[in-house]
Design a protein around this motif. Structure first.
Motif, PDB file in Angstrom:
ATOM      1  N   ARG A   1      38.941  42.803  41.142  1.00 32.23           N
ATOM      2  CA  ARG A   1      39.266  44.296  40.880  1.00 32.23           C
ATOM      3  C   ARG A   1      40.462  44.589  40.194  1.00 32.23           C
ATOM      4  NH1 ARG A   1      43.100  47.994  41.915  1.00 32.23           N
ATOM      5  NH2 ARG A   1      43.686  47.450  43.667  1.00 32.23           N
ATOM      6  N   ASP A   2      41.801  44.097  40.678  1.00 31.38           N
ATOM      7  CA  ASP A   2      42.635  44.769  40.661  1.00 31.38           C
ATOM      8  C   ASP A   2      43.211  43.546  39.123  1.00 31.38           C
ATOM      9  OD1 ASP A   2      46.049  45.075  39.507  1.00 31.38           O
ATOM     10  OD2 ASP A   2      45.713  45.488  42.126  1.00 31.38           O
TER      11      ASP A   2
ATOM     12  N   HIS B   1      50.148  43.660  49.393  1.00 27.58           N
ATOM     13  CA  HIS B   1      49.519  43.797  48.184  1.00 27.58           C
ATOM     14  C   HIS B   1      50.628  43.691  47.115  1.00 27.58           C
ATOM     15  CE1 HIS B   1      46.389  44.880  44.633  1.00 27.58           C
ATOM     16  NE2 HIS B   1      47.615  45.086  44.313  1.00 27.58           N
TER      17      HIS B   1
HETATM   18 ZN   LIG Z   1      47.326  46.420  42.328  1.00 27.38          ZN
END
Ligand SMILES: [Zn+2]
Length: 519
Positions: free
Chosen positions: A18-19, A207
């Motif tokens: 995703r990231d 995160h």
């Molecule tokens: Zn991020």
């Protein structure tokens, strides 16, 4: 909070898909994402964030594919704090054995005022409503207050308490812009635990982004202060300067267990292989001096400090290459190695391929073995990546018929190419400072002239002048869309021509569909 003996268990939440996939220049097909997800499961991460389902049809399909085919880790999808995002996310992850919805909304003053144009109260309401809606579908719901590190701590605590009351099972404290410093971030986590005692009943995640190079240090400071989940990406890829690197976080927690006193569920022996796969499929190179997985990380093997290491390994080695699955040996394939050996090797490396692809890889390995004495493991992997990345028949609008490059001393490097574009033959010529520059000009004289070559990179897969050349390129169109492509061949000039044409074909099909390009 799960306890194992007296040690706290720290969950590894991998967001490479995703990231990481939001890294400039990285873009993966569904099949490549599935392959990485399966390898992440083998690595033993606790959670795979598979994508952002509402972002595009492609993202949705990829998350669904992973949810339906990858066993072991929790499969998580990202959703903004609104009904449409959450509904779409649930559709994508609902068939997972253990699904999770991860919803987020920004809480910092700058995001509230400049981006969302909403008051603290409105944002709090949206956060609570999002968590409740997600919980109406799914037992496992994560909430992130985006830009937490620049949010007033009173308000942040208020939001965290409210979302836990609403049913969030995981709360994440993101350093979205990579602004925090390790000591400060650790204190912030500790203070939040004091202000919101309910956090002890849920998983507390962090995160961290690497804009100041602090992503790993900040994540570890948070673990030291009670965090029970770390979000990270293989090789530290991710938006802008990237995320905390999965392998660095894990090896810190493992190597310095004495200091952290926590447990992780990762099988560290799969680290090196996972790192290589992510690098090959995204085209994002691993710097030689990268911690844990860079080529120089275990340079003792190559003779540096060898005297010390020979006396006693511990003089310079705090972790062994074997711990991260770095064997140093490269299995050699000869011309008599069959399909079976090649299939076994690729399977071992985490590759899932169709029969047709295996046949083609085997044929190419044999062809290479005929020219070269030995084909190493990395050669086979490079050929496999080349086969996986090949465009479909439909996408190959421009084809290379012939090319010739002439270079020498006291002579301007000159190239001519013959291309077939939808069956029509076109010729082009070009000169340049070297043979590849001339070839690039010759190709550009025939294809869309507004396409510019913005990046060109050659890597030799194994040593020697007969090594396979791995060429990766990026083309930009006039609107700034980037098309990356790579090709592998034993002839560097030919690999360059193939990579450039692949990029041009991608640009052409993008212009025709107005979709499928990279951001
Ligand atoms: Zn991020």
């Amino acid at each position: 909070m799960k306890e194992q003996g007296d040690r706290r268990r720290v969950m590894i939440f991998d967001t490479t898909l995703r990231d990481g996939e939001q890294s400039p220049g990285a873009s993966l097909t569904d099949r490549e994402k599935l392959m990485i997800a399966k390898q992440l499961a083998r690595l033993g991460v606790d959670v795979i964030e598979a994508g952002f389902p509402i972002a595009s049809q492609g993202d949705f399909e990829a998350v669904k594919l992973i949810a339906e085919n990858v066993k072991g880790p929790v499969i998580c999808g990202l959703a903004r704090a609104n009904d449409a995002d959450i509904d779409r996310c649930w559709e994508a992850v609902k068939n997972a054995y253990r699904p999770r919805i991860h919803t987020f909304i920004a809480t910092s003053p700058i995001h509230r005022e400049k981006k969302l144009k909403k008051s603290k109260e409105e944002i709090l309401k949206l956060a609570v409503a999002a968590v409740k809606r997600a919980r109406s579908y799914c037992d496992d719901v994560e909430f992130s207050p985006e830009d937490a590190t620049r949010t007033e701590i009173d308000y942040l605590a208020e939001v965290l308490k409210a979302v836990i009351d609403a049913g969030a099972t995981v709360v994440n404290i993101p350093d979205t812009v990579g602004y925090a410093e390790p000591g400060e971030f650790g204190n912030m986590i500790r203070e939040l635990f004091e202000r919101v005692p309910e956090m002890k009943e849920v998983t507390v995640s962090v995160h961290c982004h690497n804009d100041l190079g602090n992503a790993v240090a900040n994540s570890l400071a948070a673990v030291k202060n009670g965090a029970t989940q770390v979000e990270c990406c293989i090789n530290g890829i991710g938006e802008r300067a990237g995320n905390a690197s999965t392998e660095e976080v894990v090896m810190n927690l493992v190597t310095r267990k004495d200091y952290f006193n926590v447990e992780v569920g990762v099988n560290t022996k799969e680290i090196y292989r996972t790192s290589k796969m992510v690098s090959s499929l995204t085209g994002l190179e691993i710097p030689r001096n990268k911690a844990v997985v860079g080529e120089n990380a275990f340079a003792h093997e190559a003779g540096i400090h060898q005297h010390g290491v020979l006396c006693s390994r511990e003089t310079y080695e705090i972790m062994t290459p074997a711990m991260v699955g770095w064997s140093g040996e490269s299995l050699v394939i000869g011309k008599h190695s069959g399909k079976h050996a090649i299939t076994a090797l690729l399977k071992e490396e985490g590759y899932t391929l169709t029969d047709e692809q295996i046949n083609e890889i085997t044929a190419r390995v044999k062809e290479l073995a005929d020219k070269q004495k030995f084909v190493e493991k990395d050669d086979v992997i490079a050929i496999a990546n080349d086969v996986i990345h090949r465009l479909s028949e439909k996408e190959q609008v421009i084809r290379l018929e012939e090319f010739i490059v002439a270079t020498g001393n006291g002579f301007t490097p000159t190239a001519s190419v013959k291309l077939s574009i939808e069956g029509e033959t076109k010729m082009g010529v070009g000169t340049g400072v070297g043979s590849i520059d001339a070839l690039s000009h010759a190709i550009q004289s025939v294809i869309d002239p507004s396409l510019r070559l913005v990046d060109f990179h050659i890597k030799a897969i194994t040593g020697g002048t007969d090594a396979l050349a791995d060429v990766s390129i990026k083309l930009a169109d006039k609107d700034g869309n980037i098309f990356s492509a790579r090709a592998v061949n034993e002839d560097v000039v030919r690999a360059s021509a193939m990579a450039m044409l692949k990029g041009a074909n991608k640009a052409l099909s993008f212009q025709r569909n107005e979709k499928g390009g990279e951001r």
